[in-house]
Design a protein around this motif. Structure first.
Motif, PDB file in Angstrom:
ATOM      1  N   GLN A  49       0.827  -1.205   0.000  1.00  0.00           N
ATOM      2  CA  GLN A  49       0.000   0.000   0.000  1.00  0.00           C
ATOM      3  C   GLN A  49       0.862   1.256   0.000  1.00  0.00           C
ATOM      4  OE1 GLN A  49      -3.790  -0.404   2.395  1.00  0.00           O
ATOM      5  NE2 GLN A  49      -2.570  -1.972   3.416  1.00  0.00           N
ATOM      6  N   TYR A  53       0.381   4.233  -2.641  1.00  0.00           N
ATOM      7  CA  TYR A  53      -0.371   5.419  -2.214  1.00  0.00           C
ATOM      8  C   TYR A  53       0.419   6.396  -1.346  1.00  0.00           C
ATOM      9  CZ  TYR A  53      -4.131   2.460  -3.891  1.00  0.00           C
ATOM     10  OH  TYR A  53      -4.925   1.665  -4.667  1.00  0.00           O
ATOM     11  N   ALA A  57      -1.669   6.027   2.087  1.00  0.00           N
ATOM     12  CA  ALA A  57      -1.784   4.594   2.361  1.00  0.00           C
ATOM     13  C   ALA A  57      -2.309   4.355   3.775  1.00  0.00           C
ATOM     14  CB  ALA A  57      -0.425   3.916   2.180  1.00  0.00           C
ATOM     15  N   CYS A  59      -1.759   2.278   6.251  1.00  0.00           N
ATOM     16  CA  CYS A  59      -0.850   1.298   6.840  1.00  0.00           C
ATOM     17  C   CYS A  59      -1.241   1.036   8.288  1.00  0.00           C
ATOM     18  CB  CYS A  59       0.589   1.799   6.764  1.00  0.00           C
ATOM     19  SG  CYS A  59       1.163   2.073   5.068  1.00  0.00           S
TER      20      CYS A  59
END
Length: 674
Positions: A49, A53, A57, A59
């Motif tokens: 991710q 992104y 992202a 995360c």
């Protein structure tokens, strides 16, 4: 989209550079990655991710941390932060029947207290597999356009909202069984994944076209433009007048600040502030002057140890020089007498007897005279080269005398400089005397600089407003001229507006029909998926999705609604999996599925159903991040025929690092890690 390869470099617990081949085959869509808790499975999901992104992202390890903080903490603790970390993701996307190969490299490193991030995107627009079920070598080239606009481009490839349906944590997926949460996921997926948003965007674009056409009526447009230009001119003039007044006030404030600063400067100098600020410099100058004076005095002492003191005995040296001359003359006369005796005897032998008496008398008188000059009252016995030595000594004394005079002059200057610096240091005031004035002076300096900068900004602003006023005035004049010359084509505008309205109506009906069709397909796909996964086949008889609120309703065999809260944790997890699986089925399985901790809270029968019925068919590519207790040796045997690659994340507890090893726990390539 199909993931091809991921490379982690000094990321999290992953030490060094480690890569995982993620290519799959048609009948082997699963990549199985095993790891105990804390070995880095979720870190691997975060890396995918993060590569796509960046700061957007989602995360798992980030939480509420700032993006820079998260990246800084993601650098392997044993690695130099200045060399940084990197995540590289390679994948293919098919657009209009043509496959493109992407390589996204996101790296970052620290530089002092700052963190620098770099994003480089490489792409092969002509990529194609050389043979069926095998990879061609991609010829990727750096794309500056994609690198700079990646945040927008990735939304076209895989929208972030859709990615949350493709990359998910099995332990958290249970929350999707909540009606409100499921409603938001269904709405987002239907609009983004299934293309309903495209129809809505077309309707919005047509509405914007209509509005532009109404405003593009040339005569009305020009008239509105004239009014707008006049309004802007008046606004600029008002803003200019306000800015001029503000500049006057700023200049008055600047004058007051300057006078206050001058007063503080005078007080500061009066209290010896200049000396106080130069204290360290004066101390350094005094040290250098003291060292210089010591050097000069040492040079004088060294010269005094030589022949220089003989200058005080100049008269004695003169007497010695005279004595040397006398002794040298006496020595020369004695040598001459010896020679003359031999010469006189030779002459007498040559003369006749009658002439010898007179000659002898003359010669004796001459020798007596010479003998008298060679006789000395005092004879020091000086060396024969005494005069030469005295001459050299005179030259040395003249040279040393000049050098000594020069050193004495320099010594006097250095001593005077040292005394002056001592007087300056003695005049340096105590810190307590000037501290308050110094602080007030520094604060006033800051205020003065701020006001001065504000005056500069106001002056620049006034200049800009004057240019803008000239520009608006010229534009207003052109608008008046255009208004006189331009004719209005109202019929064309009305035609565009009329057909745009019809098209919008058609798209609205099409969007509603498309939404209803997708919802119906999704209901069937979700119910079918849920029944395939459930152990209790008769638990849920029907499943409906509201087309307005996208809420999910479950009913039993008697048609009564079922509250999701009544389901067990495992059943709610299967319901959420069914939601995602159904969405993937309707979307055509075009996206990879990355599932972290896929079998949590499930009993053995439900686990078998997921392994046999869901994982091999969830998508064209499925990445399973599992512990040894989720997909154990028994389930691995059932899943093995659908697995393309297996990896084990081996964690070293001594240095807290993880290595990627090919193979799973119960097949070749990795030992069981305790």
């Amino acid at each position: 989209m199909l993931l091809r390869k991921i490379t982690l470099e000094e990321f999290g617990a992953y030490r060094g550079k480690q890569s995982l081949d993620l290519t799959v085959k048609k009948d082997k869509p699963i990549i199985l990655i095993g790891g105990l808790n804390g070995c880095g499975k979720t870190t691997l999901l975060d890396a995918i991710q993060l590569a796509l992104y960046g700061p957007r992202a989602r995360c798992s390890g980030r939480g509420s941390k700032a993006y820079d903080t998260y990246l800084r903490e993601s650098i392997n603790r044993q690695h130099d932060p200045a060399r940084g970390s990197a995540v590289t993701l390679e994948f293919t996307v098919t657009v209009d029947g043509k496959e493109h190969y992407y390589k996204v490299v996101r790296s970052w490193r620290t530089s002092g207290k700052t963190l620098k991030e770099f994003l480089n995107v490489f792409v092969d627009e002509e990529y194609d597999d050389a043979k069926p079920n095998s990879l061609a070598q991609p010829d990727t080239k750096f794309s500056k356009v994609l690198s700079e606009g990646w945040a927008d481009h990735v939304e076209d490839l895989l929208p972030l909202e859709v990615a949350s349906l493709s990359f998910f944590d099995g332990e958290k997926i249970e929350s999707l069984a909540d009606p409100e949460r499921a409603a938001s996921v269904i709405e987002s997926a239907v609009h983004s994944l299934l293309g309903v948003s495209t129809v809505q965007q077309l309707r919005t674009d047509l509405l914007a076209l209509q509005r532009r056409q109404k405003l593009s009526d040339e005569e009305q447009h020009l008239l509105d433009n004239i009014h707008a230009q006049e309004k802007e001119r008046d606004a600029v003039q008002t803003e200019l007048e306000t800015a001029v007044q503000g500049l006057g006030q700023r200049k008055a404030e600047l004058g007051n600040a300057k006078r206050t600063l001058d007063t503080l400067e005078r007080e500061f100098e009066k209290e010896g502030g200049g000396l106080f600020e130069r204290r360290i410099e004066i101390e350094q100058d005094r040290k250098r002057a003291s060292e210089r004076l010591a050097e000069l005095r040492a040079s004088l002492n060294q010269m005094a140890a030589g022949p220089l003191p003989l200058l005080m005995m100049s008269s004695q040296l003169k007497d010695v020089r005279e004595q040397a001359k006398r002794e040298q003359s006496a020595a020369e006369a004695g040598q001459v007498l010896n020679v003359l005796e031999e010469r006189d005897q030779w002459l007498l032998d040559l003369l006749p007897e009658d002439a010898r008496e007179a000659v002898v008398r003359k010669l004796e008188e001459d020798r007596a005279k010479r003998s008298k000059s060679s006789a000395l009252k005092v004879d020091f016995g000086l060396p024969h080269d005494a005069l030469a030595q005295l001459t050299v000594l005179d030259e040395v004394l003249v040279r040393d005398k000049n050098r000594a005079a020069e050193l004495l002059a320099l010594t006097a200057i250095a001593a005077e400089e040292l005394d002056q610096l001592d007087r300056q240091l003695a005049g340096v005031p105590e810190q307590s005397r000037v501290e308050a004035i110094q602080l007030a002076r520094e604060e006033q300096l800051q205020d003065f600089a701020q006001i001065q900068a504000a005056v500069a900004r106001d002056t620049e602003r006034i200049t800009e407003l004057k240019r803008r006023r000239e520009h608006v005035t010229a534009a207003l004049e052109r608008a008046h001229n255009d208004f006189v010359r331009t004719k209005v084509k109202a019929e064309e505008v009305e035609r565009i507006i009329k057909y745009s309205e019809k098209a919008r109506g058609t798209l609205e009906r099409f969007g509603e029909a498309l939404l209803q069709r997708h919802i119906s397909r999704l209901e069937v796909a979700m119910l079918q998926s849920f029944k395939e996964l459930m152990r209790k086949q008769a638990l849920i008889q029907d499943l409906r999705i509201d087309t307005d609120k996208f809420t999910l309703t479950l009913t039993d065999s008697e048609g009564a609604p079922i509250d999701p809260g009544r389901l067990s944790a495992g059943e709610r997890q299967l319901l959420a999996v069914s939601l995602l699986w159904g969405l993937m089925k309707v979307a055509g399985n075009r996206l990879p599925s990355v599932i972290d901790t896929p079998l949590g809270r499930l009993d053995s029968r439900h686990r078998e159903h997921l392994v046999d019925r869901y994982f091999p068919h969830a998508s064209e590519q499925v990445l399973l991040l599992s512990t040894d207790e989720e997909i154990d040796e028994y389930l691995l045997g059932r899943l093995k025929r659908s697995v393309a690659h297996t990896y084990t994340l081996v964690h070293d507890d001594t240095n807290f690092t993880t290595n990627v090893v090919e193979g799973y726990w119960w097949n070749a390539g990795a030992s069981h890690v305790a």
